[in-house]
Design a protein around this motif. Structure first.
Motif, PDB file in Angstrom:
ATOM      1  N   LYS A   1       6.690   1.331  -8.292  1.00 42.08           N
ATOM      2  CA  LYS A   1       6.361   2.444  -8.893  1.00 42.08           C
ATOM      3  C   LYS A   1       4.689   2.643  -8.521  1.00 42.08           C
ATOM      4  O   LYS A   1       4.256   1.599  -9.160  1.00 42.08           O
ATOM      5  CB  LYS A   1       6.779   2.697 -10.292  1.00 42.08           C
ATOM      6  CG  LYS A   1       6.346   3.881 -10.944  1.00 42.08           C
ATOM      7  CD  LYS A   1       7.619   4.887 -10.592  1.00 42.08           C
ATOM      8  CE  LYS A   1       7.238   6.071 -11.529  1.00 42.08           C
ATOM      9  NZ  LYS A   1       7.889   7.263 -10.904  1.00 42.08           N
ATOM     10  N   CYS A   2       4.381   3.578  -8.183  1.00 39.21           N
ATOM     11  CA  CYS A   2       2.775   3.820  -7.903  1.00 39.21           C
ATOM     12  C   CYS A   2       2.093   4.500  -9.101  1.00 39.21           C
ATOM     13  O   CYS A   2       2.693   5.473  -9.569  1.00 39.21           O
ATOM     14  CB  CYS A   2       2.638   4.521  -6.742  1.00 39.21           C
ATOM     15  SG  CYS A   2       0.755   5.021  -6.347  1.00 39.21           S
ATOM     16  N   PRO A   3       1.212   3.841  -9.611  1.00 35.03           N
ATOM     17  CA  PRO A   3       0.372   4.350 -10.714  1.00 35.03           C
ATOM     18  C   PRO A   3      -0.390   5.690 -10.491  1.00 35.03           C
ATOM     19  O   PRO A   3      -0.915   6.222 -11.423  1.00 35.03           O
ATOM     20  CB  PRO A   3      -0.591   3.246 -11.180  1.00 35.03           C
ATOM     21  CG  PRO A   3      -0.916   2.553 -10.118  1.00 35.03           C
ATOM     22  CD  PRO A   3       0.467   2.690  -8.958  1.00 35.03           C
ATOM     23  N   CYS A   4      -0.640   5.958  -9.353  1.00 36.11           N
ATOM     24  CA  CYS A   4      -1.541   6.958  -8.976  1.00 36.11           C
ATOM     25  C   CYS A   4      -0.868   8.554  -9.091  1.00 36.11           C
ATOM     26  O   CYS A   4      -1.404   9.303  -9.885  1.00 36.11           O
ATOM     27  CB  CYS A   4      -2.077   6.918  -7.639  1.00 36.11           C
ATOM     28  SG  CYS A   4      -3.551   5.624  -7.766  1.00 36.11           S
ATOM     29  N   HIS A   5       0.237   8.722  -8.454  1.00 34.86           N
ATOM     30  CA  HIS A   5       0.831   9.990  -8.488  1.00 34.86           C
ATOM     31  C   HIS A   5       2.481   9.798  -8.781  1.00 34.86           C
ATOM     32  O   HIS A   5       3.180  10.655  -8.622  1.00 34.86           O
ATOM     33  CB  HIS A   5       0.649  10.841  -7.196  1.00 34.86           C
ATOM     34  CG  HIS A   5      -0.828  10.980  -6.957  1.00 34.86           C
ATOM     35  ND1 HIS A   5      -1.147  10.037  -5.990  1.00 34.86           N
ATOM     36  CD2 HIS A   5      -1.799  11.186  -7.338  1.00 34.86           C
ATOM     37  CE1 HIS A   5      -2.627  10.180  -5.755  1.00 34.86           C
ATOM     38  NE2 HIS A   5      -2.957  10.975  -6.465  1.00 34.86           N
ATOM     39  N   GLY A   6       2.647   8.616  -9.162  1.00 40.13           N
ATOM     40  CA  GLY A   6       4.091   8.418  -9.406  1.00 40.13           C
ATOM     41  C   GLY A   6       5.028   8.262  -8.535  1.00 40.13           C
ATOM     42  O   GLY A   6       6.393   8.521  -8.672  1.00 40.13           O
ATOM     43  N   SER A   7       4.737   7.870  -7.188  1.00 47.18           N
ATOM     44  CA  SER A   7       5.775   7.639  -6.125  1.00 47.18           C
ATOM     45  C   SER A   7       6.665   6.518  -6.449  1.00 47.18           C
ATOM     46  O   SER A   7       5.989   5.342  -6.983  1.00 47.18           O
ATOM     47  CB  SER A   7       5.157   7.111  -4.819  1.00 47.18           C
ATOM     48  OG  SER A   7       4.683   8.653  -4.227  1.00 47.18           O
ATOM     49  N   GLY A   8       7.844   6.351  -6.093  1.00 46.68           N
ATOM     50  CA  GLY A   8       8.691   5.322  -6.499  1.00 46.68           C
ATOM     51  C   GLY A   8       9.655   4.956  -5.213  1.00 46.68           C
ATOM     52  O   GLY A   8       9.845   5.894  -4.165  1.00 46.68           O
TER      53      GLY A   8
ATOM     54  N   ILE B   1       0.925  -1.163  -0.081  1.00 49.48           N
ATOM     55  CA  ILE B   1       0.022  -0.032  -0.112  1.00 49.48           C
ATOM     56  C   ILE B   1       0.869   1.156   0.129  1.00 49.48           C
ATOM     57  O   ILE B   1       1.621   1.339   0.879  1.00 49.48           O
ATOM     58  CB  ILE B   1      -0.971  -0.039   1.161  1.00 49.48           C
ATOM     59  CG1 ILE B   1      -1.941  -1.315   1.099  1.00 49.48           C
ATOM     60  CG2 ILE B   1      -1.642   1.351   1.280  1.00 49.48           C
ATOM     61  CD1 ILE B   1      -2.702  -1.273   2.401  1.00 49.48           C
ATOM     62  N   CYS B   2       0.531   1.923  -1.061  1.00 50.50           N
ATOM     63  CA  CYS B   2       1.430   3.194  -1.249  1.00 50.50           C
ATOM     64  C   CYS B   2       1.429   4.280  -0.131  1.00 50.50           C
ATOM     65  O   CYS B   2       0.163   4.431   0.468  1.00 50.50           O
ATOM     66  CB  CYS B   2       1.192   3.908  -2.625  1.00 50.50           C
ATOM     67  SG  CYS B   2       2.092   5.503  -2.676  1.00 50.50           S
ATOM     68  N   THR B   3       2.176   4.632   0.495  1.00 51.07           N
ATOM     69  CA  THR B   3       2.120   5.481   1.659  1.00 51.07           C
ATOM     70  C   THR B   3       1.620   7.081   1.512  1.00 51.07           C
ATOM     71  O   THR B   3       1.640   7.707   2.296  1.00 51.07           O
ATOM     72  CB  THR B   3       3.730   5.705   2.638  1.00 51.07           C
ATOM     73  OG1 THR B   3       4.580   6.224   1.582  1.00 51.07           O
ATOM     74  CG2 THR B   3       4.138   4.677   3.226  1.00 51.07           C
ATOM     75  N   HIS B   4       1.430   7.107   0.009  1.00 53.82           N
ATOM     76  CA  HIS B   4       0.933   8.534  -0.203  1.00 53.82           C
ATOM     77  C   HIS B   4      -0.310   8.786   0.030  1.00 53.82           C
ATOM     78  O   HIS B   4      -1.146   9.189   0.878  1.00 53.82           O
ATOM     79  CB  HIS B   4       1.428   8.810  -1.512  1.00 53.82           C
ATOM     80  CG  HIS B   4       0.924  10.157  -2.259  1.00 53.82           C
ATOM     81  ND1 HIS B   4       0.201  10.271  -3.074  1.00 53.82           N
ATOM     82  CD2 HIS B   4       0.969  11.446  -1.581  1.00 53.82           C
ATOM     83  CE1 HIS B   4      -0.041  11.543  -3.303  1.00 53.82           C
ATOM     84  NE2 HIS B   4       0.456  12.271  -2.458  1.00 53.82           N
ATOM     85  N   LEU B   5      -1.376   7.754  -0.857  1.00 50.94           N
ATOM     86  CA  LEU B   5      -2.658   7.824  -0.642  1.00 50.94           C
ATOM     87  C   LEU B   5      -3.220   6.533  -0.700  1.00 50.94           C
ATOM     88  O   LEU B   5      -4.784   6.395  -1.084  1.00 50.94           O
ATOM     89  CB  LEU B   5      -3.440   8.708  -1.852  1.00 50.94           C
ATOM     90  CG  LEU B   5      -4.831   9.295  -1.523  1.00 50.94           C
ATOM     91  CD1 LEU B   5      -4.593  10.120  -0.142  1.00 50.94           C
ATOM     92  CD2 LEU B   5      -5.072  10.183  -2.449  1.00 50.94           C
ATOM     93  N   GLY B   6      -2.476   5.374  -0.571  1.00 47.24           N
ATOM     94  CA  GLY B   6      -2.876   4.178  -0.370  1.00 47.24           C
ATOM     95  C   GLY B   6      -3.519   3.328  -1.928  1.00 47.24           C
ATOM     96  O   GLY B   6      -4.178   2.369  -1.663  1.00 47.24           O
ATOM     97  N   CYS B   7      -2.631   3.793  -3.038  1.00 45.69           N
ATOM     98  CA  CYS B   7      -2.793   2.979  -4.052  1.00 45.69           C
ATOM     99  C   CYS B   7      -1.950   1.729  -4.010  1.00 45.69           C
ATOM    100  O   CYS B   7      -1.165   1.611  -3.042  1.00 45.69           O
ATOM    101  CB  CYS B   7      -2.405   3.662  -5.560  1.00 45.69           C
ATOM    102  SG  CYS B   7      -3.751   4.817  -6.022  1.00 45.69           S
ATOM    103  N   ILE B   8      -2.115   0.899  -5.156  1.00 39.94           N
ATOM    104  CA  ILE B   8      -1.207  -0.215  -5.108  1.00 39.94           C
ATOM    105  C   ILE B   8       0.120   0.006  -6.194  1.00 39.94           C
ATOM    106  O   ILE B   8      -0.371  -0.023  -7.411  1.00 39.94           O
ATOM    107  CB  ILE B   8      -2.149  -1.678  -5.606  1.00 39.94           C
ATOM    108  CG1 ILE B   8      -3.366  -1.705  -4.714  1.00 39.94           C
ATOM    109  CG2 ILE B   8      -1.074  -2.745  -5.389  1.00 39.94           C
ATOM    110  CD1 ILE B   8      -3.195  -1.684  -3.283  1.00 39.94           C
TER     111      ILE B   8
HETATM  112  S1  FES Z   1      -1.058   7.225  -3.859  1.00 38.97           S
HETATM  113 FE1  FES Z   1       0.855   6.144  -4.468  1.00 38.97          FE
HETATM  114  S2  FES Z   1       1.890   8.252  -5.317  1.00 38.97           S
HETATM  115 FE2  FES Z   1      -0.137   8.856  -4.569  1.00 38.97          FE
END
Ligand code: FES
Lengths: 166, 358
Positions: free
Chosen positions: A106-113, A88-95
């Motif tokens: 690499k997160c598909p939602c806002h590009g966190s790596g 679970i991405c620590t930004h907003l919880g995407c996968i």
């Molecule tokens: S939720 Fe993963 S980058 Fe925003």
């Protein structure tokens, strides 16, 4: 017999009223209960919070995705340590996706790596991925417990339950 | 040429370009707001758009069913922006000549009956809207995807189009800021407009020169910070939320190396060459001080300037401070974006231990 009552007297009226009112309330309450029940799913697809993840020898060096779809966990073996990394991405919880060629998540939602070890380095993620509690059962199986998490920025990654030595 | 456009479309370059275009448009609104300009613009843009559309990658993006409403929206916004500038230009010219605004002419003040004048129009609009939606639903099928799975996300995972501006904003901010605080303030700010802005000028007629501050503030937030971000989020973000130019193929493996650094790391590690202090507040001191200066010292400073004085004179202290706070919060978005592009700055205040990042 001569007195056939044409009208309800006050007392009767109230007893009828209370019966009717109680019935009405009961019907409403029943309906509400049903509606409430309806809002819960019949089958729950939530991943289990605890699972057995084979033996340490099942894992090769690197990221193992076999539990990702069922349980939302990456098993990462690196430098003699095996950890259960949350997906679970620590930004907003995407996968995030594991990208084997680039060796990063690499997160598909806002590009966190994130690096393979879960440390964030690009995009908006404010902190590293979380680790789940991992341990050995007496039978020599790995047991992952997702109810307990270990956060890097709180210095919890040194905790003996956050990894197993392999 | 296509390479050049791809290169220019990167937000690092397209944001300043868009801002400059916006400023030019507002400054020369009397040129933009003429019918000649509108026709010229349309005639030039048709071949350009056609040429764009011959590119298979661009065609793929704009005909993606989710994206078609946005294309329609862009055209509508262009038209209405031009239209309001046009009406402003006409009225301002009249005001310059000492006449009343067009809307105040006797023939425009004439009253008509709600029935049938208004109701007929509404009926027609309802029917047209229904037909449009039905045709739309027949032509573009809503995709039926697999059942929801909490351990998998599509790539790119895109919000509905009207939220893509917010999603783009989230690239630069913590979810608390871009997901809760900023949208909340946008809503509160929009609600507050009638209470802050009690200036009766411009009520019921178009004018630019009587309301420059209000128009600039609103249009900047609307066009540059909202519409522009929606366009970027829709057309220029592909897999992994990586930037892709309008003519670029969405290659899943496009690698953009980017390494973001918090302000505290800049301060302690890069500039002072020491390790980060363990006390959290100490560690983030610089960011906290800067944010404090920005939010609490800047408003009184502006109040002392000519710009601030004129606002206070017209509206009063309280209205001024509410207005300037909202304005500063709004400006924090472009500031943060520029800082990210120039210095790869991640967070000004980074306290993930407390779930607090700015
Ligand atoms: S939720 Fe993963 S980058 Fe925003």
């Amino acid at each position: 017999m001569s007195e056939v009552k044409q009208h309800l007297n006050r007392r009767e009226f109230f007893s009828y009223l209370s019966v009717a009112w109680i019935t009405f309330s009961a019907a409403c309450a029943g309906l509400l209960t049903l509606a409430f029940r309806f809002s819960y799913p019949n089958v729950n697809f939530e991943p289990e919070m605890e699972f057995l993840a084979g033996t340490p020898s099942d894992y090769e060096e690197g990221v193992d995705e076999r539990w990702k779809n069922g349980f939302g966990v990456w098993m990462v073996k690196q430098e003699g340590k095996l950890v259960a990394l949350s997906n679970i991405c620590t930004h907003l919880g995407c996968i995030p996706t594991w990208m084997p060629a680039e060796l990063k998540f690499k997160c598909p939602c806002h590009g966190s790596g994130y690096y393979m070890n879960g440390i964030n380095f690009e995009g908006p993620a404010p902190r590293p991925l979380e680790r789940y509690k991992i341990g050995m059962t007496p039978e020599g199986k790995i047991k992952v417990d997702k109810t307990k998490i270990y956060r890097y920025e709180k210095g919890q990654w040194d905790h003996p339950n956050s990894f197993i030595q392999v | 040429m296509k390479e050049l456009i791809n290169w220019l479309a990167d937000p690092i370059r397209s944001f300043p370009i868009f801002t400059v275009l916006f400023i030019l448009m507002m400054k020369y609104y009397r040129v933009v707001g003429t019918k000649k300009f509108a026709w010229g613009f349309t005639i030039i843009s048709i071949p350009v758009v056609l040429w764009f559309a011959t590119d298979p990658n661009f065609w793929l993006i704009i005909t993606w069913p989710d994206n078609i409403p946005i294309s329609i929206l862009i055209v509508a916004i262009l038209f209405f922006t031009w239209f309001s500038l046009y009406r402003c230009a006409v009225n301002d010219q009249r005001l310059d000549d000492g006449l009343c605004p067009e809307e105040a002419l006797p023939e425009n003040r004439e009253k008509v009956w709600c029935w049938p004048n208004l109701v007929y129009t509404e009926l027609f609009a309802i029917i047209a809207g229904t037909i449009f939606l039905i045709v739309w639903a027949i032509i573009f099928k809503a995709p039926l995807e697999e059942p929801a799975n909490p351990t998998w996300a599509p790539n790119p995972a895109k919000a509905p189009w009207y939220f893509l501006g917010l999603q783009e904003m989230l690239v630069y901010f913590d979810p608390w800021m871009a997901g809760v605080v900023l949208p909340g303030l946008v809503v509160v700010g929009l609600i507050a407009i009638p209470y802050i802005d009690t200036n009766p000028k411009g009520n019921g007629y178009f004018t630019y020169k009587e309301r420059p501050i209000a128009i600039w503030g609103f249009m900047f937030g609307w066009l540059v910070l909202w519409i522009y971000l929606i366009i970027v989020g829709t057309f220029l973000r592909g897999p992994n939320w990586t930037f892709y130019g309008p003519f670029e193929y969405w290659d899943f493996h496009k690698v953009v190396s980017e390494y973001n650094v918090n302000l505290s790391e800049f301060l302690w590690v890069k500039w002072l060459n020491t390790s980060m202090p363990s006390n959290l507040i100490m560690r983030e001191m610089l960011g906290i001080v800067l944010t404090g200066l920005y939010m609490f010292v800047l408003p009184p400073l502006i109040a002392a300037s000519n710009f601030g004085k004129s606002i206070i004179e017209k509206t009063g202290q309280i209205r001024y401070y509410i207005y300037i706070t909202l304005l500063l919060v709004m400006m924090s978005l472009p500031i943060k974006m520029v800082l990210r592009w120039l210095f790869s700055l991640k967070y000004i205040i980074a306290l993930p231990e407390w779930e607090l990042n700015l």
